[in-house]
Design an enzyme around this catalytic site. Structure first.
Site, mmCIF file in Angstrom:
data_model
loop_
_atom_site.group_PDB
_atom_site.id
_atom_site.type_symbol
_atom_site.label_atom_id
_atom_site.label_comp_id
_atom_site.label_asym_id
_atom_site.label_seq_id
_atom_site.Cartn_x
_atom_site.Cartn_y
_atom_site.Cartn_z
ATOM 1 C CE1 TYR A 99 119.197 -86.690 -10.645
ATOM 2 C CE2 TYR A 99 120.675 -84.827 -10.990
ATOM 3 C CZ TYR A 99 120.204 -85.860 -10.188
ATOM 4 O OH TYR A 99 120.706 -86.049 -8.929
ATOM 5 C CD GLN A 106 121.011 -93.086 -6.757
ATOM 6 O OE1 GLN A 106 122.151 -93.090 -7.221
ATOM 7 N NE2 GLN A 106 120.719 -92.609 -5.571
ATOM 8 C CG ASN A 121 127.136 -85.208 -8.661
ATOM 9 O OD1 ASN A 121 127.077 -86.015 -9.594
ATOM 10 N ND2 ASN A 121 126.772 -85.518 -7.432
ATOM 11 C CB SER A 173 128.170 -72.945 -14.410
ATOM 12 O OG SER A 173 127.411 -71.960 -15.051
ATOM 13 C CD GLN A 195 128.646 -68.771 -13.966
ATOM 14 O OE1 GLN A 195 127.684 -68.253 -14.503
ATOM 15 N NE2 GLN A 195 128.696 -70.065 -13.711
ATOM 16 C CG HIS A 252 126.339 -71.302 -10.729
ATOM 17 N ND1 HIS A 252 125.097 -71.872 -10.607
ATOM 18 C CD2 HIS A 252 126.165 -70.269 -11.581
ATOM 19 C CE1 HIS A 252 124.221 -71.222 -11.350
ATOM 20 N NE2 HIS A 252 124.853 -70.229 -11.948
ATOM 21 C CD GLU A 276 126.963 -72.268 -18.607
ATOM 22 O OE1 GLU A 276 125.922 -72.874 -18.281
ATOM 23 O OE2 GLU A 276 127.911 -72.086 -17.815
ATOM 24 C CG HIS A 277 126.097 -67.876 -18.578
ATOM 25 N ND1 HIS A 277 126.644 -68.866 -17.789
ATOM 26 C CD2 HIS A 277 124.759 -68.096 -18.624
ATOM 27 C CE1 HIS A 277 125.673 -69.667 -17.375
ATOM 28 N NE2 HIS A 277 124.528 -69.235 -17.863
ATOM 29 C CG ASP A 312 121.378 -68.035 -14.430
ATOM 30 O OD1 ASP A 312 121.668 -68.602 -15.502
ATOM 31 O OD2 ASP A 312 122.231 -67.717 -13.585
ATOM 32 C CD GLU A 327 126.997 -93.660 -54.617
ATOM 33 O OE1 GLU A 327 126.087 -94.318 -54.085
ATOM 34 O OE2 GLU A 327 127.422 -92.580 -54.173
ATOM 35 C CG HIS A 372 120.361 -98.164 -54.565
ATOM 36 N ND1 HIS A 372 120.807 -99.305 -53.952
ATOM 37 C CD2 HIS A 372 120.154 -97.251 -53.577
ATOM 38 C CE1 HIS A 372 120.882 -99.096 -52.641
ATOM 39 N NE2 HIS A 372 120.486 -97.858 -52.390
#
Length: 427
Positions: free
Chosen positions: A126, A188, A211, A235, A257, A260, A324-325, A358, A412, A417
């Site tokens: 995506y 969708q 989003n 981010s 940053q 973003h 994250e960074h 990036d 067991e 088995h």
């Protein structure tokens, strides 16, 4: 503008300082589930209807044609095309080095075990539209998918009001090995990839940012229908700086940053009160000339500058925050980096901006946010493969191992088995 500054906060205050902007995806679940269900039941018809509702464009042909893909190349400058090609090459080199070579291990005489890496056959990527075309994300996801030899790599990305996809996205997709591109955005798109429609093939794993509605959709479909890359939030970047750091560099990274999105977060940790003040002045100065100033100012409200007593406390704070960074601009950055155990991607030294990762250094920019770096890796070649285990036991090998298996199975209370071994040992 005023940026929040905290002077030598007590450890008891750290949890509050480490809070990210909160997005409650669960509040969106009812709305998102309705779209998911309709696409699952009505396929392309529902995809088109929701595209018209949300993206304000009715798309008749959902798949981008070969003609559109080829025409995109002529719409880009030579400089941009070369930049995309260069970035693709670096990303390819870095991820190709991650190939798994399974070694056959004889765990005991006559017992041999090994692993084989196989690609996830169908993956969906995506790529958000929004305020900017994220063609760099196409490279970050499609290049390792191609190296892994995924048989079907598809992209979903929202069209503009004319029903077109940005040519840089199409160009990046073509050179990165994407097989099919669809003019579908939002919830969708996630539904189409998760369930399949008349036009869009069902995939086994979905990658990519989006989003809050897209992220809620990914979470919902991952419960039972398809795998996703990782949970994600807004981010973020953390910068560690000492008294030798360049405040202009700090400000540039802080703002890169922040631009973003309104819910992004930038954090500066330093032991130097002087650097803290100089960084604030530089941030406000550079902010004046940014085209995305209004958006960036909203993000800066979530951001903070924190002065701590020593580098040990900075490391403790960082590993708990799990950014994250992480950018380390100190004279002893190598030493500090060895103490980092929770971070998505680390940038070392004054001349290693986050922007490099990036776009074009070769590392992946799809990274865990919101503290998920404590338990998730960023996207890498392993994200697109599975490992199947194999074992082969000779007659002598089962003689060596059989008694161990029988005893464990018996204790067991799994007699079938045990019998599967005992029968063989008697022949």
């Amino acid at each position: 503008m005023e940026i929040r500054k905290y002077m030598y906060p007590d450890v008891s205050e750290w949890a509050d300082l480490q809070r990210r902007p909160e997005l409650d995806y669960t509040a969106l679940y009812d709305t998102v589930q309705k779209v998911l269900d309709e696409v699952k039941n009505a396929g392309d018809k529902a995809v088109r209807q929701y595209g018209e509702l949300f993206d304000k464009i009715y798309v008749n042909e959902l798949q981008v044609s070969e003609k559109e893909i080829l025409e995109a190349e002529d719409l880009l400058s030579a400089d941009l095309k070369q930049a995309i090609v260069t970035a693709k090459g670096n990303i390819e080199k870095f991820h190709a080095a991650q190939r798994f070579e399974g070694e056959r291990i004889e765990t005991m005489p006559g017992v041999v075990c090994w692993q084989k890496a196989v690609a996830i056959e169908k993956v969906g990527l995506y790529i958000p539209g929004g305020t900017a075309p994220l063609f760099s994300t196409v490279l970050m996801l499609a290049v390792p998918a191609q190296i892994a030899s995924c048989k079907e790599i598809i992209v979903c990305t929202p069209p503009d009001r004319e029903g077109k996809i940005h040519p840089a996205i199409l160009f990046a997709a073509r050179i990165a090995g994407v097989h099919k591109i669809f003019k579908i955005g939002g919830v969708q798109a996630i539904a189409a990839m998760a369930y399949g429609t008349e036009s869009v093939p069902k995939v086994y794993k979905i990658f990519g940012p989006g989003n809050q509605y897209v992220m809620a959709a990914k979470q919902l479909v991952s419960l039972r229908d398809v795998a996703i890359d990782m949970p994600a939030g807004p981010s973020e970047v953390e910068i560690i700086a000492d008294e030798h750091a360049n405040p202009q560099f700090i400000a540039a990274d802080f703002l890169s940053q922040a631009e973003h999105g309104a819910d992004s977060q930038s954090v500066l940790l330093t032991t130097s009160e002087t650097i803290a003040e100089q960084a604030i002045a530089a941030i406000n100065s550079q902010l004046e000339s940014l085209p995305r100033r209004e958006l960036t100012e909203k993000s800066l409200k979530n951001s903070r500058i924190i002065v701590l007593e020593n580098q040990d406390k900075i490391i403790d704070f960082t590993n708990e925050y799990a950014p994250e960074h992480l950018i380390i601009q100190t004279n002893n950055y190598t030493e500090l980096s060895q103490k980092i155990v929770n971070a998505g991607s680390v940038f070392l030294g004054a001349y290693t901006p986050e922007s490099a990762g990036d776009y074009a250094s070769g590392t992946n920019h799809t990274l865990p946010t919101k503290g998920y770096a404590k338990m998730y890796s960023g996207v890498n070649l392993d994200s697109f493969i599975r490992k199947i285990t194999f074992q082969e036991i000779s007659r002598d090998g089962l003689q060596n191992l059989g008694k161990t298996i029988e005893i464990m199975a018996e204790n067991e209370q799994l007699d079938a088995h045990k019998n599967a071994v005992s029968l063989r040992l008697k022949t």
